[in-house]
Write an enzyme that holds these catalytic residues in place. Structure first.
Site, short mmCIF file in Angstrom:
data_model
loop_
_atom_site.label_atom_id
_atom_site.label_comp_id
_atom_site.label_asym_id
_atom_site.label_seq_id
_atom_site.Cartn_x
_atom_site.Cartn_y
_atom_site.Cartn_z
N SER A 1 -1.77 -2.96 5.70
CA SER A 1 -1.91 -4.39 6.21
C SER A 1 -1.79 -5.44 4.86
O SER A 1 -0.99 -5.34 4.38
CB SER A 1 -3.11 -4.56 7.33
N ASP B 1 8.18 -7.44 -4.94
CA ASP B 1 9.53 -8.38 -4.64
C ASP B 1 9.51 -9.13 -5.77
O ASP B 1 10.83 -9.64 -6.17
CB ASP B 1 9.45 -8.82 -3.28
N LYS C 1 1.31 -0.48 8.02
CA LYS C 1 0.96 -1.33 9.05
C LYS C 1 1.16 -2.84 8.92
O LYS C 1 0.32 -3.60 8.01
CB LYS C 1 -0.79 -1.05 9.31
#
Length: 623
Positions: A543, A554, A569
């Site tokens: 999460s 990224d 998740k």
């Protein structure tokens, strides 16, 4: 005064006399007024006569008169009003008046006053007539204008009636269509919802009134609601009073307890299954943790999908060759042994917070055997122990425990207080401080997670500068997110903002009824660009922890290190408060990393009577 009285008498008698000729009379110079006062008195007398004799309106054509003042006086008095009755003005020399003609003087004044009154009255009458005519003309013109305006307005209205009919017809049609568009879906929705709600209420009422044994309608309701929600996904849950309270405590980062972190099994005996995807049955339960961010069903699903496990053990074994079956059997036996050992180990203290249970005498490794006289039996779920340790602030709880190396049991009375949960469990250096390699262990994302990480980074930077005597600051930072189940989205954004460049996209969320939201960093990072960053993850990193690691990866501001992939998740849950201190937690959207990757690794398909026999959702691995 005498002159004035006689003029008043003449006015009262109503004598009508005209002046035929102008008589001259002389006064005695001793009695005559030789100054300008006489002419002023005469003027005042004429004015008084005009005011006091308004009732005479007889028309008379007379010559106006003027009293010429005596020598040395420059005042002249004359009356000449009206256009049609103006006559030549005869000047009377007051020096020519004789003292023997006083009666004539009186008569002249009386006749002159009357003539002046008649002349003024005639002039006023003509003036009034002219004004009345002008007013009548203006009224006529005004009436004509009103009539013309009325005619023009009426003509315009008559001409506009066809256009007005079209406009009214269009407006009426628009109103009807608008109400149809709005009310029809609402009616369909109400009709769609009313049937199952009515049926559910009727069933509960019938069972409460007619079932063979007494039933608890509250439990029946919660069972039915939980079964309904389990057909969607493992994260959509109905939170009762206690669950809702625990969830709110987890979000706020505060709870009322003794400040202990305990471990034990979450499953009652004798069911033996792995309670974590890593195969470790010891479920570390922080008593400060108040909401199950990763439900057991989600852990089991993820573990099965990662290992390509099905629901039926026989079918599982038939899909593998002999060597694979032997490995699976060994793994299951090892899991059973670990769980059995966990039960035998009991409920143990993992950590005691300073300022709370630690100051009272509790230490890591202590085995809790009783709470307020309630004995912990073999197989008691650790959640039951956690709930008994909590309570109202200011109350005491008696904890009985065993300690290795100490004979017998020890009981301590520990007061309950508001415990502030710290998400940063450890801030330190790897190696020597002068090497400048910092370490931060972040175990959750409660409301204060961003503030705690900021403080930790500042402390490491300052300590590194002091250790190197100002030669360098922090050279490297290790952010440990292993075992971090996540938490608040906003806290994940706060932590990421400390690491990524200003203006960078951190995460986005999209859903069917959820407005697309993109979160960006609005502050400059406190971590110097020259500082190397490494993020540690494992299969229990989930999460919000995956949001941070995904943004770091990224945006290429650090490296991700782990033995396997993270949990996956990436679902957004909304907590809706319900009546009676309850709440509904349901999935509304999915997370996406800055590059557009979806964090969610498992697809959940709605179950029901037409799906699995138990109505449970269907889980499948994301390709």
């Amino acid at each position: 005064m005498i002159l004035k009285r006689k003029m008043m008498d003449a006015a009262n008698k109503g004598t009508n006399s005209t002046v035929a000729d102008s008589h001259q009379c002389s006064y005695n110079r001793k009695k005559a007024m030789t100054t300008n006062t006489k002419s002023i008195s005469s003027t005042a007398l004429l004015c008084l006569s005009l005011v006091c004799l308004p009732s005479y309106h007889h028309r008379a054509t007379v010559d106006a008169f003027v009293i010429r003042p005596s020598a040395g006086s420059s005042s002249k008095i004359g009356i000449s009003k009206g256009k049609d009755i103006v006559k030549p003005i005869h000047l009377i020399d007051e020096n020519a008046l004789s003292s023997n003609s006083i009666d004539r003087k009186h008569a002249i004044f009386q006749s002159s006053a009357k003539s002046t009154i008649h002349t003024t009255s005639s002039a006023l009458s003509l003036s009034n007539n002219n004004e009345e005519e002008e007013e009548n003309d203006e009224e006529g013109k005004l009436k004509n204008k009103i009539k013309q305006s009325y005619k023009k307005t009426l003509t315009k209205v008559i001409n506009f009636i066809p256009t007005l009919k079209v406009a009214l017809s269009s407006f009426t049609v628009g109103i009807v269509l608008a109400f149809t568009i709005i009310l029809v879906p609402v009616y369909n929705s109400v009709d769609k919802m009313s049937e199952p709600v009515t049926l559910f209420e009727t069933i509960l009422n019938d069972l409460d009134n007619g079932y063979v044994d007494t039933v608890d309608t509250k439990k029946l309701f919660e069972t039915g609601v939980n079964a309904m929600l389990k057909s969607l996904d493992p994260y959509t849950e109905f939170e009762g009073r206690q669950e809702a309270k625990d969830m709110n405590e987890g979000i706020s980062g505060k709870y009322a307890g003794v400040g202990l972190v305990i471990s034990g099994t979450s499953l009652p005996a004798p069911t033996i299954v792995s309670s974590s995807p890593s195969g470790n049955s010891n479920s570390n339960v922080d008593v400060s943790s108040s909401s199950n961010l990763l439900p057991q069903d989600a852990l089991n699903d993820n573990n099965k999908l990662l290992n390509d496990l099905g629901d039926d053990d026989e079918d599982l074994l038939s899909d593998y060759d002999d060597f694979d079956r032997e490995d699976i059997v060994k793994q299951r036996k090892e899991e059973k042994r670990i769980v059995q050992k966990a039960y035998e180990k009991g409920v143990r203290v993992i950590s005691a917070f300073e300022g709370y249970a630690f100051d009272a005498g509790m230490r890591p490794g202590d085995k809790i055997v009783a709470i307020d006289g309630w004995r912990i039996k073999y197989g008691t779920p650790v959640e039951d122990v956690r709930l008994r340790l909590r309570g109202e602030p200011g109350t005491n709880v008696d904890i009985t425990f065993e300690r290795d190396g100490v004979d017998g049991e020890t009981t301590l009375a520990i007061p309950r207080n508001i415990v502030q949960i710290r998400d940063v469990k450890l801030t330190s250096f790897i190696g020597k401080p002068q090497d400048g390699i910092g370490y931060i262990q972040l175990t959750g994302f409660n409301a204060n997670a961003g503030r705690e990480v900021r403080s930790s980074i500042f402390a490491l930077q300052q300590a590194a500068e002091e250790a190197s005597k100002g030669d360098h600051s922090l050279k490297g930072l290790i952010l440990d997110l292993r075992g971090n189940p996540g938490g608040l989205l906003t806290s994940a954004v706060d932590v990421s903002s400390l690491l990524v460049p200003k203006g960078s996209e951190i995460v986005s969320a999209k859903g069917r009824g959820f407005p697309g939201v993109t979160y960006k960093s609005r502050v400059d990072p406190i971590l110097d660009p020259s500082t190397k960053l490494a993020v540690l993850i494992n299969d229990s990193t989930a999460s919000a922890a995956e949001i941070v690691s995904g943004a770091v990866q990224d945006l290429d501001v650090g490296v991700i290190i782990g033995s396997n992939r993270s949990f996956g998740k990436g679902l957004v849950q909304n907590v809706e408060e319900l009546p009676f201190d309850t709440a509904l937690k349901f999935t509304v959207a999915k997370y996406y990393t800055p590059s557009g990757r979806c964090i969610q690794s498992t697809n959940y398909k709605e179950g029901g009577v037409d799906g699995n026999s138990d109505g449970r959702y269907k889980a499948s691995k994301v390709a």
